[in-house]
Structure formats: structure tokens, C-alpha cells
Design a protein around this motif. Structure first.
Motif, mmCIF file in Angstrom:
data_model
loop_
_atom_site.group_PDB
_atom_site.id
_atom_site.type_symbol
_atom_site.label_atom_id
_atom_site.label_comp_id
_atom_site.label_asym_id
_atom_site.label_seq_id
_atom_site.Cartn_x
_atom_site.Cartn_y
_atom_site.Cartn_z
ATOM 1 N N MET A 1 0.845 -1.197 0.000
ATOM 2 C CA MET A 1 0.000 0.000 0.000
ATOM 3 C C MET A 1 0.880 1.246 0.000
ATOM 4 O O MET A 1 1.830 1.352 0.768
ATOM 5 N N THR A 2 0.614 2.201 -0.890
ATOM 6 C CA THR A 2 1.401 3.427 -0.981
ATOM 7 C C THR A 2 1.059 4.360 0.181
ATOM 8 O O THR A 2 0.078 4.161 0.907
ATOM 9 N N ILE A 3 1.888 5.413 0.322
ATOM 10 C CA ILE A 3 1.659 6.390 1.386
ATOM 11 C C ILE A 3 0.291 7.040 1.226
ATOM 12 O O ILE A 3 -0.469 7.206 2.190
ATOM 13 N N ASN A 4 -0.058 7.398 -0.034
ATOM 14 C CA ASN A 4 -1.352 8.036 -0.261
ATOM 15 C C ASN A 4 -2.512 7.099 0.058
ATOM 16 O O ASN A 4 -3.533 7.509 0.616
ATOM 17 N N GLU A 5 -2.356 5.823 -0.319
ATOM 18 C CA GLU A 5 -3.402 4.832 -0.033
ATOM 19 C C GLU A 5 -3.559 4.639 1.477
ATOM 20 O O GLU A 5 -4.677 4.523 1.987
ATOM 21 N N THR A 6 -2.412 4.620 2.195
ATOM 22 C CA THR A 6 -2.465 4.474 3.653
ATOM 23 C C THR A 6 -3.153 5.672 4.292
ATOM 24 O O THR A 6 -3.980 5.528 5.194
ATOM 25 N N ALA A 7 -2.833 6.879 3.834
ATOM 26 C CA ALA A 7 -3.450 8.097 4.358
ATOM 27 C C ALA A 7 -4.957 8.090 4.108
ATOM 28 O O ALA A 7 -5.751 8.478 4.973
ATOM 29 N N HIS A 8 -5.346 7.638 2.908
ATOM 30 C CA HIS A 8 -6.766 7.574 2.588
ATOM 31 C C HIS A 8 -7.469 6.570 3.511
ATOM 32 O O HIS A 8 -8.569 6.836 4.002
ATOM 33 N N ALA A 9 -6.812 5.446 3.757
ATOM 34 C CA ALA A 9 -7.411 4.414 4.605
ATOM 35 C C ALA A 9 -7.619 4.926 6.028
ATOM 36 O O ALA A 9 -8.666 4.705 6.632
ATOM 37 N N ILE A 10 -6.619 5.665 6.569
ATOM 38 C CA ILE A 10 -6.772 6.156 7.937
ATOM 39 C C ILE A 10 -7.805 7.282 7.987
ATOM 40 O O ILE A 10 -8.500 7.458 8.998
ATOM 41 N N ASP A 11 -7.940 8.020 6.916
ATOM 42 C CA ASP A 11 -9.009 9.028 6.850
ATOM 43 C C ASP A 11 -10.374 8.369 7.010
ATOM 44 O O ASP A 11 -11.251 8.890 7.712
ATOM 45 N N GLN A 12 -10.547 7.238 6.333
ATOM 46 C CA GLN A 12 -11.822 6.530 6.445
ATOM 47 C C GLN A 12 -12.043 6.037 7.873
ATOM 48 O O GLN A 12 -13.165 6.072 8.395
ATOM 49 N N VAL A 13 -10.975 5.591 8.519
ATOM 50 C CA VAL A 13 -11.067 5.138 9.909
ATOM 51 C C VAL A 13 -11.495 6.291 10.818
ATOM 52 O O VAL A 13 -12.335 6.116 11.706
ATOM 53 N N ILE A 14 -10.925 7.476 10.608
ATOM 54 C CA ILE A 14 -11.287 8.650 11.406
ATOM 55 C C ILE A 14 -12.768 8.976 11.243
ATOM 56 O O ILE A 14 -13.503 9.179 12.225
ATOM 57 N N VAL A 15 -13.208 9.009 10.002
ATOM 58 C CA VAL A 15 -14.617 9.297 9.715
ATOM 59 C C VAL A 15 -15.517 8.263 10.389
ATOM 60 O O VAL A 15 -16.517 8.596 11.032
ATOM 61 N N ASP A 16 -15.159 7.008 10.254
ATOM 62 C CA ASP A 16 -16.001 5.936 10.792
ATOM 63 C C ASP A 16 -16.001 5.919 12.318
ATOM 64 O O ASP A 16 -17.034 5.661 12.946
ATOM 65 N N PHE A 17 -14.832 6.201 12.911
ATOM 66 C CA PHE A 17 -14.768 6.177 14.376
ATOM 67 C C PHE A 17 -15.683 7.252 14.967
ATOM 68 O O PHE A 17 -16.452 6.973 15.898
ATOM 69 N N VAL A 18 -15.610 8.450 14.454
ATOM 70 C CA VAL A 18 -16.477 9.522 14.950
ATOM 71 C C VAL A 18 -17.938 9.144 14.754
ATOM 72 O O VAL A 18 -18.788 9.413 15.608
ATOM 73 N N GLU A 19 -18.218 8.448 13.659
ATOM 74 C CA GLU A 19 -19.595 8.091 13.364
ATOM 75 C C GLU A 19 -20.152 7.086 14.376
ATOM 76 O O GLU A 19 -21.356 7.080 14.644
ATOM 77 N N THR A 20 -19.292 6.261 14.958
ATOM 78 C CA THR A 20 -19.787 5.310 15.963
ATOM 79 C C THR A 20 -20.346 6.039 17.170
ATOM 80 O O THR A 20 -21.321 5.596 17.778
ATOM 81 N N GLY A 21 -19.718 7.154 17.560
ATOM 82 C CA GLY A 21 -20.213 7.930 18.687
ATOM 83 C C GLY A 21 -21.548 8.578 18.392
ATOM 84 O O GLY A 21 -22.434 8.635 19.256
ATOM 85 N N ILE A 22 -21.704 9.050 17.154
ATOM 86 C CA ILE A 22 -22.968 9.677 16.758
ATOM 87 C C ILE A 22 -24.071 8.626 16.679
ATOM 88 O O ILE A 22 -25.188 8.832 17.166
ATOM 89 N N ALA A 23 -23.746 7.467 16.088
ATOM 90 C CA ALA A 23 -24.743 6.404 15.933
ATOM 91 C C ALA A 23 -25.219 5.883 17.278
ATOM 92 O O ALA A 23 -26.392 5.511 17.438
ATOM 93 N N ASN A 24 -24.343 5.854 18.279
ATOM 94 C CA ASN A 24 -24.702 5.353 19.607
ATOM 95 C C ASN A 24 -25.353 6.414 20.489
ATOM 96 O O ASN A 24 -25.731 6.132 21.626
ATOM 97 N N GLY A 25 -25.454 7.643 19.990
ATOM 98 C CA GLY A 25 -26.044 8.707 20.787
ATOM 99 C C GLY A 25 -25.119 9.258 21.853
ATOM 100 O O GLY A 25 -25.556 9.995 22.739
ATOM 101 N N GLU A 26 -23.829 8.929 21.793
ATOM 102 C CA GLU A 26 -22.872 9.422 22.775
ATOM 103 C C GLU A 26 -22.414 10.838 22.440
ATOM 104 O O GLU A 26 -21.996 11.595 23.319
ATOM 105 N N THR A 27 -22.451 11.195 21.161
ATOM 106 C CA THR A 27 -22.109 12.536 20.710
ATOM 107 C C THR A 27 -23.176 12.994 19.724
ATOM 108 O O THR A 27 -23.983 12.196 19.239
ATOM 109 N N ASP A 28 -23.137 14.275 19.420
ATOM 110 C CA ASP A 28 -24.133 14.853 18.523
ATOM 111 C C ASP A 28 -23.518 15.083 17.146
ATOM 112 O O ASP A 28 -22.329 15.413 17.032
#
Length: 501
Positions: free
Chosen positions: A1-28
Motif C-alpha cells: 500500500m502506498t503512502i497516499n493509499e495508507t493516508a486515505h485508509a486512515i481518513d476513512q477510519v477517522i470518519v467511521d470512528f467519529v460516526e460510531t459515537g454519533i450512531a450510539n447517541g454518545e455525541t451529537d
């Protein structure tokens, strides 16, 4: 995996992690951008693909957490030490953990509907935000052992991670700190941690009144049983057993009747590991001792509404039951005071030597069929030349299995055995199967007896080992009993009971 591909993958992880808090009602959802930016800073990344949307199938939150921490390590944001990883894990989880004010408000709103609904909410939150280490707890080995006293529970505790040697070396150079005052103090709530103090950024405490004092409710990070919780005083003060203890234990189960609550004894050897901060342990679990029957009922003439009896249990337990909370606490105090001053040399019991007290109790409270129930486990911490670790402590012939103090949880019938046993017992099983393995010296005499037992019974090696460990834990409890389960010991127990009538 290239540096750009790795950066894109971690971006998706960041987006998804924050979304778990919203989906569970822990954050707005309003906080989505801020949380993403805070997370970027935490892992050492400066930009984010704004075109990304949450994945259709989100990974489990803890999998996302692992990926975020791995990125931070790989990119030099944190060193690859255990404490550094744990600190970052807690900080990341704190982003989607509501502030104490929010949690407390919701908890007490739920409590007005149903106390159990309130604790269910807080327990689930403490699991979801990784304060309760569910993955580590799942590593524990557990089995049951049937006895004449009920089914004892045996656990080999593998949940607490062993310290990294590099971390131990670094800790030697860390200046001593008096903050937080101890690991139970309320200052731990949200504390980032340091190399010699656990990370608590995702830690939250429910505030609760208790008999005119300010107390808190939290869960144990490395729970030993269902909903293993801790009730702690807001003030950092040492544990002390007196009438106020019984009042508070009964006050807790009045507020949370679906929980039991108990206190460790307040003396060394027979006490808990933290005696410097007043606290109790509780939860929603039925231990074998709670189901053990009364085998000798007796009356206490001073307390007409209280039912009393000796419990059929390997340790020495008096059970009190009644509906009058105040009189029950007074009866328990009367027994505690009587026991603190009681000596019976024929039973090896001395109340004190050279002014040093030896007698105390381990009390446990619960609600049962609409009655308050108090179990008072009699303890004595005297040592002798023959038993330097304690006369009423695991004796040398079972210390290969359990050498540590017998605290509240084990008193009730749940063994918490050291992690060394995982590999040692596996080696013993292999030895019983005829394999050539090296047995550590302190197990050799014990193992010789197991070989004979296996030959006689023809049982599976694993079953033989588990049975023997269970029997050893039963012996541990019998050793800790101040009045032995012999005719002489039970006669001595009755002599003490006569002082209470």
C-alpha cells in the motif's frame, strides 16, 4: 500500500470512528467536524479527505481504535510503549464519551424510572468506551468446582496486562507525584495518566448521595464478575469498619436493590489491596456464599426484629436478616465490637497482641425477598512462627495455587488466581498425559498426587487438574476460616455465638 493509499485508509477510519459515537447517541452530529479535527491532532495527522462518507458496514469500534493507535505509532506521534498506547487509546475514546455532567443527568433521569435501567445505561457506556476492558477480560480462564458448599468459581486472571520491561525502566526516572492521591480518587476522572499511573481519560463517575456524604459509582476496568462496580467516597480517607460502614452498605442497596455490595476487611493480610481510600465493591452477581443456607439459627435478644444464624460455608460467617435497616446495622455493630474483643486460645484466636488488633470482619449486604441481608465473615490476621504469612491465610501446602490475600470477592466463593498458572497448569496437564516437561519446584509434590489420582480414576488430564485446583481453592477458604469445619471448630464457633445472645 502506498503512502497516499495508507493516508486515505486512515481518513476513512477517522470518519467511521467519529460516526460510531454519533450512531450510539454518545455525541451529537453537530460536533462531527470538531471531533474529526481533535482526532487528527491526537494521531498526528494534519489533513482529511472531506469527500469521505461513513462506511456502509462500520468496523467494530475497538478495531477502529487499534488502527488509529497503530497509525500514531507508525508515524512517530507516540512511542511504541504499552503505557503510550494505552494513554492514546483512552484519549481517543474520551472524544466520544459524554462529559460527567451529561452522564450524571441522564443516569438520574433513568433512575427515577428504574434503578436497574440507570445502571444498565452506565455499564453499557463504560463497556462501549473501552473503560471496561472487555477484550482483556475475555482472556481470563474460568471454570466451576462443585463442593458441599455450592459451586465455587475459579478464574485465572489474565486481563491485567503485564508491564513492558522498557516501561518499567523508564518509570524509575519519573518524579514522584501525589496527584491523583490514589487510583480510586475522583481526580482520576479524565486524567490522562503517566508512565506510573493508569490512563483514565475515558473514565467517568456517577455522583451519588450516601447517608449525608458525597460518594461515587464507577465500574472496575478489569471486572471479575457481572457489573463489577466500585462505590467510593469523594473524600480521600482510609477505610474503617464501624457502624457507619453498615449504614452505608445498607444505604447503597436501598438505592440499588439489584446489586450486592461489600467491604474488604480493614486490617493487613485479611484486607484488600487499597486500604487508603474508603470504598466498597458491588455488582449484579450471585456468589455461592449468597446461596449457602443457614445451618444454625440463633436469637439475639437485644435485636428482636433481626434473624441471625451461622452459614454453611468454609469460612466463618454469621448472617443477619431483617426489614428494620437501623436495627440491622446496630446488630452488625454489636457483633463487630464483640468479635474485635474476643479471644479463644483453644481455637488459636487472640483479639490482640502487644496492643495490635487482629480481629475484624468482611461484611456483605444484599436484598433478598424484600429483606435486608448482611453476611459478616469473621477474620483474624494473626501470624505465628509456623504460619508467618497468617494463621488464617492460605497455608504453605496450597500456596502453589494461591498465596495472595483472601479478599472480599474470594470470601464469597470466586477465586482470582495469578496469571502464572495458565502456563504452569498446561505443563502439568501435559505431564499427566505422559509428556516430558519441566514442572516448577513448588508444584512437584502436588503434581505427584495428581499422577496417582489420574491413574486411579482414568479421568482426562484437564479434568484432573481443574478438580485439583478447585479443591485447593476450597482448602484456601478453609484455611482462612477462623472456626474450622471440624466438631471442635464448630463448638468454638458456638462459644462465640453465645456471647451474642
Amino acid at each position: 500500500m502506498t503512502i497516499n493509499e495508507t493516508a486515505h485508509a486512515i481518513d476513512q477510519v477517522i470518519v467511521d470512528f467519529v460516526e460510531t459515537g454519533i450512531a450510539n447517541g454518545e455525541t451529537d452530529a453537530t460536533d462531527r467536524i470538531v471531533l474529526r479535527n481533535l482526532l487528527l491532532a491526537m494521531i498526528g495527522k494534519e489533513d482529511l479527505d472531506t469527500q469521505l462518507v461513513p462506511s456502509q458496514a462500520l468496523l467494530e469500534r475497538l478495531e477502529l481504535l487499534d488502527l488509529l493507535v497503530d497509525w500514531a505509532v507508525a508515524n512517530g506521534k507516540i512511542a511504541d510503549y504499552q503505557y503510550a498506547r494505552e494513554t492514546l487509546e483512552a484519549q481517543i475514546m474520551s472524544l466520544i464519551t459524554p462529559m460527567p455532567s451529561v452522564i450524571n443527568k441522564h443516569f438520574w433521569e433513568l433512575y427515577e424510572q428504574n434503578p436497574e435501567a440507570a445502571t444498565d445505561y452506565f455499564y453499557k457506556l463504560s463497556q462501549n468506551n473501552d473503560y471496561i476492558k472487555t477484550r482483556s477480560i475475555a482472556k481470563n480462564i474460568a471454570f466451576q468446582h462443585r463442593t458441599d458448599y455450592g459451586e465455587l468459581e475459579i478464574t485465572i486472571n489474565l486481563s491485567k496486562p503485564e508491564k513492558d520491561p522498557k516501561q518499567i525502566a523508564l518509570a524509575k526516572n519519573v518524579p514522584a507525584s501525589a496527584y491523583p492521591s490514589c487510583q480510586l480518587c475522583m481526580e482520576n476522572e479524565g486524567y490522562a495518566g503517566r508512565i506510573d499511573h493508569p490512563a483514565r481519560a475515558n473514565h467517568r463517575i456517577v455522583r451519588m448521595p450516601l447517608n449525608g456524604e458525597k460518594w461515587g459509582l464507577q465500574y472496575s476496568p478489569y471486572a471479575y464478575y457481572e457489573e463489577h462496580c466500585i462505590f467510593l467516597a469523594e473524600e480521600h480517607k482510609p477505610m474503617k469498619l464501624d457502624k457507619h460502614t453498615f449504614d452505608k452498605l445498607l444505604g447503597i442497596i436501598t438505592q440499588f436493590p439489584h446489586y450486592f455490595v461489600g467491604s474488604n476487611a480493614d486490617l493487613p493480610i485479611v484486607g484488600g489491596s487499597i486500604l487508603s481510600h474508603d470504598h466498597y465493591q458491588g455488582g449484579q452477581h450471585t456468589f455461592a456464599m449468597a446461596e449457602a443456607p443457614i445451618e444454625l439459627a440463633f436469637e439475639m435478644s437485644r435485636f428482636s426484629s433481626v434473624q441471625a444464624g451461622i452459614v454453611k460455608w468454609p469460612m466463618s460467617v454469621i448472617r443477619l436478616s431483617g426489614k428494620d435497616q437501623m436495627e440491622l446495622a446496630e446488630a452488625a455493630t454489636f457483633i463487630l465490637d464483640a468479635w474485635r474483643g474476643y479471644s479463644d486460645e483453644a481455637a488459636d484466636i487472640l483479639a490482640a497482641t502487644d496492643g495490635t488488633p487482629h480481629n475484624t470482619i468482611t461484611p456483605i449486604a444484599r436484598m433478598k425477598d424484600g429483606f435486608f441481608e448482611l453476611d459478616l465473615v469473621l477474620r483474624n490476621n494473626r501470624t505465628s512462627q509456623e504460619f508467618p504469612d497468617g494463621i488464617f491465610h492460605p497455608h504453605p501446602d496450597v500456596q502453589n495455587i494461591k498465596k495472595e490475600n483472601i479478599g472480599l470477592i474470594e470470601v464469597m466463593g470466586l477465586a482470582i488466581l495469578p496469571p502464572r498458572l495458565k502456563d504452569e497448569l498446561m505443563e502439568i496437564e501435559n505431564h499427566l498425559k505422559g509428556e516430558s516437561v519441566e514442572i516448577v519446584p513448588y508444584h512437584k509434590e502436588w503434581v505427584a498426587g495428581l499422577v496417582d489420582k489420574k491413574i486411579r480414576s482414568g479421568a482426562d488430564a484437564a479434568d484432573v487438574v481443574q478438580e485439583a485446583v478447585g479443591e485447593a481453592f476450597l482448602r484456601v477458604l478453609e484455611d482462612a476460616g477462623v472456626f474450622k469445619r471440624t466438631p471442635e471448630g464448630q463448638l468454638a464457633f458456638r462459644r462465640f455465638v453465645e456471647q451474642l445472645r
